[in-house]
Design a protein around this motif. Structure first.
Motif, PDB file in Angstrom:
ATOM      1  N   SER A   1      -4.646   8.581   1.309  1.00  0.00           N
ATOM      2  CA  SER A   1      -5.135   7.906   2.502  1.00  0.00           C
ATOM      3  C   SER A   1      -5.436   6.446   2.180  1.00  0.00           C
ATOM      4  CB  SER A   1      -6.392   8.589   3.021  1.00  0.00           C
ATOM      5  OG  SER A   1      -6.094   9.939   3.302  1.00  0.00           O
ATOM      6  N   GLN A   2      -5.361   5.642   3.241  1.00  0.00           N
ATOM      7  CA  GLN A   2      -5.487   4.200   3.097  1.00  0.00           C
ATOM      8  C   GLN A   2      -6.641   3.725   2.206  1.00  0.00           C
ATOM      9  OE1 GLN A   2      -5.630   2.309   6.924  1.00  0.00           O
ATOM     10  NE2 GLN A   2      -6.071   0.265   6.087  1.00  0.00           N
ATOM     11  N   PRO A   3      -7.892   4.178   2.413  1.00  0.00           N
ATOM     12  CA  PRO A   3      -8.972   3.629   1.577  1.00  0.00           C
ATOM     13  C   PRO A   3      -8.739   3.887   0.089  1.00  0.00           C
ATOM     14  CG  PRO A   3      -9.871   4.906   3.407  1.00  0.00           C
ATOM     15  CD  PRO A   3      -8.393   5.138   3.413  1.00  0.00           C
ATOM     16  N   TYR A   4      -8.178   5.059  -0.230  1.00  0.00           N
ATOM     17  CA  TYR A   4      -8.002   5.426  -1.636  1.00  0.00           C
ATOM     18  C   TYR A   4      -6.807   4.694  -2.245  1.00  0.00           C
ATOM     19  CZ  TYR A   4     -11.563   8.617  -0.328  1.00  0.00           C
ATOM     20  OH  TYR A   4     -12.767   9.108   0.124  1.00  0.00           O
ATOM     21  N   LEU A   5      -5.741   4.548  -1.465  1.00  0.00           N
ATOM     22  CA  LEU A   5      -4.592   3.803  -1.965  1.00  0.00           C
ATOM     23  C   LEU A   5      -4.962   2.329  -2.124  1.00  0.00           C
ATOM     24  CD1 LEU A   5      -1.650   5.400   0.073  1.00  0.00           C
ATOM     25  CD2 LEU A   5      -2.316   5.836  -2.301  1.00  0.00           C
ATOM     26  N   GLU A   6      -5.762   1.811  -1.183  1.00  0.00           N
ATOM     27  CA  GLU A   6      -6.197   0.417  -1.270  1.00  0.00           C
ATOM     28  C   GLU A   6      -6.956   0.178  -2.566  1.00  0.00           C
ATOM     29  OE1 GLU A   6      -7.568  -0.434   3.007  1.00  0.00           O
ATOM     30  OE2 GLU A   6      -8.468  -2.063   1.856  1.00  0.00           O
ATOM     31  N   ALA A   7      -7.854   1.093  -2.887  1.00  0.00           N
ATOM     32  CA  ALA A   7      -8.647   0.949  -4.107  1.00  0.00           C
ATOM     33  C   ALA A   7      -7.752   0.997  -5.342  1.00  0.00           C
ATOM     34  CB  ALA A   7      -9.713   2.042  -4.176  1.00  0.00           C
TER      35      ALA A   7
ATOM     36  N   ALA B   1      -4.613   0.175  -5.420  1.00  0.00           N
ATOM     37  CA  ALA B   1      -3.812  -1.051  -5.417  1.00  0.00           C
ATOM     38  C   ALA B   1      -4.622  -2.202  -5.986  1.00  0.00           C
ATOM     39  CB  ALA B   1      -3.336  -1.369  -4.004  1.00  0.00           C
ATOM     40  N   LYS B   2      -5.890  -2.300  -5.556  1.00  0.00           N
ATOM     41  CA  LYS B   2      -6.756  -3.387  -6.050  1.00  0.00           C
ATOM     42  C   LYS B   2      -6.973  -3.259  -7.550  1.00  0.00           C
ATOM     43  CE  LYS B   2      -9.264  -3.962  -1.694  1.00  0.00           C
ATOM     44  NZ  LYS B   2     -10.462  -3.469  -0.996  1.00  0.00           N
ATOM     45  N   ALA B   3      -6.957  -2.029  -8.053  1.00  0.00           N
ATOM     46  CA  ALA B   3      -7.153  -1.822  -9.491  1.00  0.00           C
ATOM     47  C   ALA B   3      -5.851  -2.013 -10.270  1.00  0.00           C
ATOM     48  CB  ALA B   3      -7.709  -0.429  -9.746  1.00  0.00           C
ATOM     49  N   GLY B   4      -4.791  -2.372  -9.562  1.00  0.00           N
ATOM     50  CA  GLY B   4      -3.533  -2.665 -10.255  1.00  0.00           C
ATOM     51  C   GLY B   4      -2.754  -1.446 -10.683  1.00  0.00           C
ATOM     52  N   MET B   5      -3.003  -0.314 -10.061  1.00  0.00           N
ATOM     53  CA  MET B   5      -2.308   0.886 -10.494  1.00  0.00           C
ATOM     54  C   MET B   5      -1.088   1.217  -9.635  1.00  0.00           C
ATOM     55  SD  MET B   5      -5.461   3.172 -11.807  1.00  0.00           S
ATOM     56  CE  MET B   5      -4.487   3.756 -13.162  1.00  0.00           C
ATOM     57  N   LEU B   6      -0.957   0.501  -8.507  1.00  0.00           N
ATOM     58  CA  LEU B   6       0.193   0.771  -7.644  1.00  0.00           C
ATOM     59  C   LEU B   6       1.206  -0.366  -7.738  1.00  0.00           C
ATOM     60  CD1 LEU B   6      -1.445   2.162  -4.375  1.00  0.00           C
ATOM     61  CD2 LEU B   6      -0.720   3.391  -6.427  1.00  0.00           C
ATOM     62  N   GLU B   7       2.429   0.004  -7.489  1.00  0.00           N
ATOM     63  CA  GLU B   7       3.530  -0.951  -7.504  1.00  0.00           C
ATOM     64  C   GLU B   7       3.627  -1.601  -6.116  1.00  0.00           C
ATOM     65  OE1 GLU B   7       5.623  -1.763  -9.859  1.00  0.00           O
ATOM     66  OE2 GLU B   7       7.319  -2.613  -8.761  1.00  0.00           O
ATOM     67  N   PRO B   8       3.563  -2.959  -6.040  1.00  0.00           N
ATOM     68  CA  PRO B   8       3.806  -3.564  -4.723  1.00  0.00           C
ATOM     69  C   PRO B   8       5.253  -3.280  -4.321  1.00  0.00           C
ATOM     70  CG  PRO B   8       3.523  -5.244  -6.419  1.00  0.00           C
ATOM     71  CD  PRO B   8       3.333  -3.931  -7.092  1.00  0.00           C
ATOM     72  N   LEU B   9       5.473  -2.939  -3.074  1.00  0.00           N
ATOM     73  CA  LEU B   9       6.807  -2.519  -2.667  1.00  0.00           C
ATOM     74  C   LEU B   9       7.700  -3.722  -2.354  1.00  0.00           C
ATOM     75  CD1 LEU B   9       6.033   0.523  -0.342  1.00  0.00           C
ATOM     76  CD2 LEU B   9       6.703   0.531  -2.754  1.00  0.00           C
ATOM     77  N   ASP B  10       8.894  -3.683  -2.859  1.00  0.00           N
ATOM     78  CA  ASP B  10       9.905  -4.664  -2.501  1.00  0.00           C
ATOM     79  C   ASP B  10      10.630  -4.087  -1.283  1.00  0.00           C
ATOM     80  OD1 ASP B  10      12.043  -6.307  -2.197  1.00  0.00           O
ATOM     81  OD2 ASP B  10      12.650  -6.277  -4.309  1.00  0.00           O
ATOM     82  N   THR B  11      10.167  -4.494  -0.094  1.00  0.00           N
ATOM     83  CA  THR B  11      10.655  -3.821   1.115  1.00  0.00           C
ATOM     84  C   THR B  11      12.133  -4.098   1.388  1.00  0.00           C
ATOM     85  OG1 THR B  11       9.814  -5.631   2.457  1.00  0.00           O
ATOM     86  CG2 THR B  11       8.395  -3.721   2.204  1.00  0.00           C
ATOM     87  N   ASP B  12      12.676  -5.125   0.750  1.00  0.00           N
ATOM     88  CA  ASP B  12      14.115  -5.366   0.903  1.00  0.00           C
ATOM     89  C   ASP B  12      14.924  -4.200   0.365  1.00  0.00           C
ATOM     90  OD1 ASP B  12      13.520  -7.764   1.970  1.00  0.00           O
ATOM     91  OD2 ASP B  12      13.849  -8.929   0.132  1.00  0.00           O
ATOM     92  N   PHE B  13      14.292  -3.472  -0.541  1.00  0.00           N
ATOM     93  CA  PHE B  13      14.972  -2.351  -1.164  1.00  0.00           C
ATOM     94  C   PHE B  13      14.936  -1.093  -0.303  1.00  0.00           C
ATOM     95  CE2 PHE B  13      16.454  -3.410  -5.323  1.00  0.00           C
ATOM     96  CZ  PHE B  13      17.102  -2.279  -5.768  1.00  0.00           C
ATOM     97  N   LEU B  14      14.177  -1.159   0.789  1.00  0.00           N
ATOM     98  CA  LEU B  14      14.029   0.015   1.647  1.00  0.00           C
ATOM     99  C   LEU B  14      14.741  -0.249   2.972  1.00  0.00           C
ATOM    100  CD1 LEU B  14      10.254   0.569   0.846  1.00  0.00           C
ATOM    101  CD2 LEU B  14      12.096   2.129   0.183  1.00  0.00           C
ATOM    102  N   ASP B  15      15.931   0.292   3.094  1.00  0.00           N
ATOM    103  CA  ASP B  15      16.737   0.039   4.291  1.00  0.00           C
ATOM    104  C   ASP B  15      16.013   0.435   5.567  1.00  0.00           C
ATOM    105  OD1 ASP B  15      18.682  -0.761   2.599  1.00  0.00           O
ATOM    106  OD2 ASP B  15      19.781   1.152   2.605  1.00  0.00           O
ATOM    107  N   ASN B  16      15.196   1.465   5.496  1.00  0.00           N
ATOM    108  CA  ASN B  16      14.566   1.995   6.706  1.00  0.00           C
ATOM    109  C   ASN B  16      13.174   1.443   6.965  1.00  0.00           C
ATOM    110  OD1 ASN B  16      16.730   3.730   7.460  1.00  0.00           O
ATOM    111  ND2 ASN B  16      16.170   5.062   5.740  1.00  0.00           N
ATOM    112  N   TRP B  17      12.765   0.467   6.168  1.00  0.00           N
ATOM    113  CA  TRP B  17      11.421  -0.100   6.334  1.00  0.00           C
ATOM    114  C   TRP B  17      11.229  -0.614   7.760  1.00  0.00           C
ATOM    115  CZ3 TRP B  17       7.133   0.171   3.443  1.00  0.00           C
ATOM    116  CH2 TRP B  17       6.078  -0.702   3.727  1.00  0.00           C
TER     117      TRP B  17
END
Lengths: 373, 295, 272
Positions: free
Chosen positions: A106-112, A114-130
């Motif tokens: 869920s958003q609050p947990y993923l946000e945390a 992400a802020k801690a640097g554990m998630l990969e920022p998405l390169d949305t160009d790579f996602l045709d269906n974005w």
């Protein structure tokens, strides 16, 4: 009883111990550096060589999703499950992400995370269906201007109830917090995470993201007073309690109420008049993943209009995918008005976001105090 | 310097090497997998919480002052209370049962002991889960009670401290019965007969002779029930409906939910300290009873 | 005894014969308490409906579901693997430790240390191991559970084997040495045969304890490791179906069989 939030201040009492402690504790840990730049992806990577491990809530995606991804992209998907967001966070942080590539949360947990640097920022160009995604949902997935997860489902929290077992349909969070005589001991509320405090905060007219200690304390008092009338705290099986008749009213996410409605049409859902949240669940790629191309392929498969529509049909949650909504069969939105005519009502909720580490610790502390009271 | 024979040297060498070969691997294994972990938990008590698990190695005593907070003391008090009630009930059920088993003809004794042990070898979580099925307001017990007209309306016994106690007793009762049986079985019946022959009543014989002699069994059984009850987090979670919090839940939550490992470590070490005190007490009781028996 | 029912007659006769009297009462109540929940589970496993506790006709469907549940079967395989590995390590280390303690030291401290993992609350060992694997950067997996189970299993082997050694004296071993046998051959040819039953008992104990162990496994499992107890925990927590009842019935059957067979084996060795 003192109603202020207790936080450790009385260090003096334990200072004696400190003088005895001559160990010099050297600093270590904290090695993760946050970089908002997506990793370079290899567009020609052979996906049949890649295997990703995906952690999701049990039954929160169709069982045969792995086969669909395999057929469409060649990548192998292994699925594991977590029961709650907290479980997911513990899994990710407990092993530095080792052994996992993609997580649902869920958003609050993923946000945390992400802020801690554990998630990969998405390169949305790579996602045709974005581009299929609802722009409002894409906004919720951004941290510091970068998208960190793909919105998967969204919804709101309300009261799911057995219309045949209650005298009058609930309309307010107080119907749960202060149940009528007939419903005492037959209601459940969520007992962990941010949703535990939602009914009390909303009943008092406060934000679900408040960091104001006074407001949080007021909510705590209301929760302590509500506890004796509860059947149980339940975040995972509440709709089953409605089906069995053990409970008459439960705090529920709209989608899980649909699970109940699917089995018993006397079950109904209401968003209390004081308002509620707009939560959003997403699919994130862990920074530590070594199979990012396959992870992207997995996400892009889900965002495909046909797959995402198929997901909605199977798990009965609202999806933030405009192209997919056109594919959803009409009878589904007719059977489940939460997926059809009442979609707008859901979107009017207050977006639940990360409150930051300090406030999150206070939320946790309050929940401990309430359950221990 | 006296000369030594080859054999003597070999024997001495062997005497040095053999213990090392026998004791070394096991102790090394323990050092890594028990010593270091417990040492780490001890060290964590003085550190600061890391944002996502782990710790920041900065000296901090906040964790100790936090534990004196009334919320946590209340959780400790409640856990001790529930574990104690579970122990006393286990003893109340276990003593007569163990006594009866000890009085059975020998071949039936084995059967009875096997019957006591069988549920214990069944998956612990399933044993706890069984009570959800039994005590549920829509469950079998309610069906029977309503059917017989004992109660008018369905009621729930689940999700109360009482249900937690029942779950704990059910989980650990065999651990009470077995040491009690061992202690009772050892008593020489002639001793009890002598007591009654000397005019002591049955109650006096029980209180004056039997109970003191079986006290080590009582203490051992009680510890075996009390300790796992205190640290349990599954039973309160499943049968307490999340409304009853025991120390075990608190410790688990600090490590897997709130991600506050230092505070969780302090709570865990408090349980360990309590445990050490209990074992010292047990040793004291055993010494006294054995000393008394020898005298 | 024409006027009495057979059951009552048997009860009285048994009571008189054994002198148990009122003691039948606690025995009966205790048996009821221990077995009622299990019997209800077994009965409900044949429930045709979807509820774990409301009866809705007889059916074997949940046993069919059980046989098809690949996650559960995988968990059983994982658990058996962990139990086997942990038993192997614990049996070897525990036996060596027990012999070493009995023959080469009188240190009460060492003795206590060898038993420590069995006495330490599982939760404390669990968080300690979580912390240790985290700090050491060892990724959690089935292997970390195996090591953790081997650690506490060793202590149980020590306890069982040590008890056996306490009852035997070292004279045979000394004789063997006097006759010129080395330490190794004495251990293999003399010591080991004399403690073999205890070693086997210890190994069996570790195996069953490991199969059933939840708390330590829960803390030291990798993100995708599922042992049987971890899977059962997830099943119970995220919704109950009669499938768990069917699983319970199967497990109870297995445990009854194992205990009965073990009890018979013990009795046979005692007789011989």
């Amino acid at each position: 009883m003192n109603t202020s939030i207790r936080r450790p201040r009385r260090a003096a009492a334990a200072a004696v111990l400190g003088t005895a402690l001559t160990l010099v504790l050297a600093g270590c840990g904290g090695d993760d550096t946050t970089s908002a730049e997506p990793s370079a992806l290899d567009p020609d990577a052979d996906l049949t060589e890649q295997t990703i491990v995906v952690s999701n809530w049990e039954a929160y995606m169709p069982d045969d999703i792995a086969e669909v991804v395999k057929e469409r992209t060649g990548a192998t998907v292994e699925v594991t499950s977590h029961a709650t967001n907290e479980d997911m966070v513990a899994k990710v942080t407990g092993s530095g992400g080792e052994g996992l590539d993609v997580v649902f949360g869920s958003q609050p947990y993923l946000e945390a995370l992400a802020k801690a640097g554990m998630l990969e920022p998405l390169d949305t160009d790579f996602l045709d269906n974005w581009g299929n995604l609802d722009p409002a949902a894409v906004d919720t997935a951004e941290v510091d201007g970068a998208a960190y997860w793909a919105p998967y489902t969204w919804g709101t929290t309300g009261i799911c109830y057995r219309s045949d077992l209650v005298d009058a349909a609930p309309t307010s969070w107080y119907d749960l917090l202060e149940p009528s005589e007939a419903n005492k001991g037959k209601v459940t509320m969520m007992g962990t995470e941010r949703w535990a405090m939602l009914p009390a905060l909303k009943a008092l007219g406060y934000s679900v993201n408040t960091t104001d200690e006074g407001e949080l304390n007021e909510a705590k008092d209301l929760m302590v007073a509500a506890k004796p009338d509860l059947l149980a705290y339940d975040d995972t099986t509440f709709y089953e309690r409605l089906i069995s008749g053990e409970a008459t009213m439960v705090q529920a996410w709209d989608g899980w109420c649909n699970y109940g409605i699917a089995e018993d049409d006397r079950i109904e859902f209401v968003v209390p008049e004081e308002g509620s949240d707009l939560w959003s669940d997403g699919i994130a790629v862990l920074k530590s993943s070594e199979n990012k191309e396959a992870a992207y392929a997995f996400i892009d498969t889900i965002l495909d209009a046909k797959t995402h529509a198929w997901v909605e049909e199977n798990i009965l949650y609202n999806i933030p995918n405009e192209a997919a909504l056109a594919e959803v069969p009409a009878e589904l939105t007719e059977t489940y008005d939460l997926l059809g005519s009442r979609r707008e009502e859901m979107l009017s909720g207050e977006n639940m976001t990360d409150v930051g580490d300090d406030a999150a610790a206070i939320y946790n502390q309050i929940i401990t105090e309430v359950t221990a009271s | 310097m006296p000369t030594r024979s080859h054999g003597g040297l070999g024997a001495r060498l062997r005497r040095g090497v053999e213990p090392a070969v026998l004791l070394g691997p096991g102790l090394l294994f323990y050092a890594v997998l028990v010593g270091v972990p417990v040492g780490l938990v001890t060290g964590y008590m003085f550190a600061r919480r890391g944002r996502f698990g782990g710790v920041e190695w900065e000296l901090s005593l906040d964790n100790f002052s936090r534990v004196t907070d009334s919320v946590y003391l209340e959780v400790f008090r409640e856990s001790l209370g529930l574990a104690l009630v579970a122990t006393v009930i286990s003893l109340a059920i276990g003593y007569p049962t163990a006594y009866a088993i000890a009085k059975l003809p020998p071949r039936w004794r084995t059967v009875a002991l096997v019957l006591v042990v069988v549920p214990f070898w069944t998956n612990f979580l399933i044993r706890v889960y069984a009570w959800i099925v039994l005590l549920n307001s829509q469950g079998v017990l309610n069906d029977v009670l309503v059917g017989l007209g004992v109660v008018d309306e369905r009621f729930t016994l689940l999700y109360t401290p009482g249900a937690v106690v029942v779950g704990l007793v059910y989980s650990y009762l065999p651990l009470m019965i077995l040491p009690l049986y061992a202690a009772i079985e050892k008593i020489d019946d002639e001793l009890l007969e002598a007591s009654t022959d000397l005019g002591a009543g049955r109650v006096r014989t029980f209180l004056g002779v039997q109970l003191p002699l079986t006290l080590p069994g009582v203490v051992t059984g009680s510890i075996l029930v009390f300790v796992p009850s205190l640290g349990n987090f599954v039973v309160p979670e499943l049968l307490g409906g999340g409304k009853t919090v025991m120390v075990g839940n608190l410790i688990r939550d600090q490590f897997l939910k709130a991600q506050d490992w230092p505070f969780g470590s302090v709570l865990a070490m408090m349980v360990v300290v309590l445990l050490v005190l209990l074992f010292l007490g047990q040793a004291w009781v055993t010494r006294r009873v054995e000393g008394g028996a020898r005298a | 005894m024409p006027s009495r029912t057979a059951g009552r007659a048997a009860g009285r006769a048994a009571g008189r014969r054994t002198g148990l009297g009122w003691l039948w009462l606690p025995l009966g109540l205790c048996a009821l308490f221990l077995y009622l929940p299990i019997l209800v589970l077994v009965a409900m496993s044949f429930n045709g409906g979807g509820s774990a506790y409301r009866w809705d006709g007889f059916s074997f469907r949940w046993y069919a579901e059980l046989a098809r549940d690949s996650d559960l079967i995988e968990a059983v395989v994982t658990s058996l693997g962990i139990a086997t590995g942990a038993t192997a390590i614990a049996t070897v280390l525990g036996t060596l430790l027990a012999v070493g303690l009995a023959r080469h030291t009188r240190s009460k401290m060492l003795e206590a240390a060898a038993m420590a993992p069995a006495i330490l609350p599982d939760l404390v060992l669990a968080i300690g191991l979580l912390a240790f694997f985290y700090m050491a950067g060892i990724p959690k997996s089935a292997l970390t559970i195996l090591l953790a189970h081997a650690a506490f299993g060793t202590a149980f082997v020590v306890a069982v084997v040590r008890a056996r050694l306490a009852g035997s004296d070292a004279a045979l071993e000394e004789a063997s040495r006097d006759l010129g046998a080395g330490g190794f051959s004495t251990f293999v040819l003399v010591t080991l045969p004399s403690i073999a039953p205890a070693v086997v008992a210890g190994a069996l104990l570790v195996f069953t304890l490991s199969l059933d162990e939840f708390v330590i496994a829960y803390f030291t499992a990798g993100p995708t490791t599922e042992t049987l107890p971890i899977t059962v925990y997830a099943m119970v927590r995220t919704g109950v179906t009669p499938e768990i009842n069917a699983l319970a019935t199967v497990l109870v059957l297995i445990s009854v069989t194992v205990v009965v067979v073990a009890a018979r084996a013990v009795r046979r060795t005692e007789k011989s």
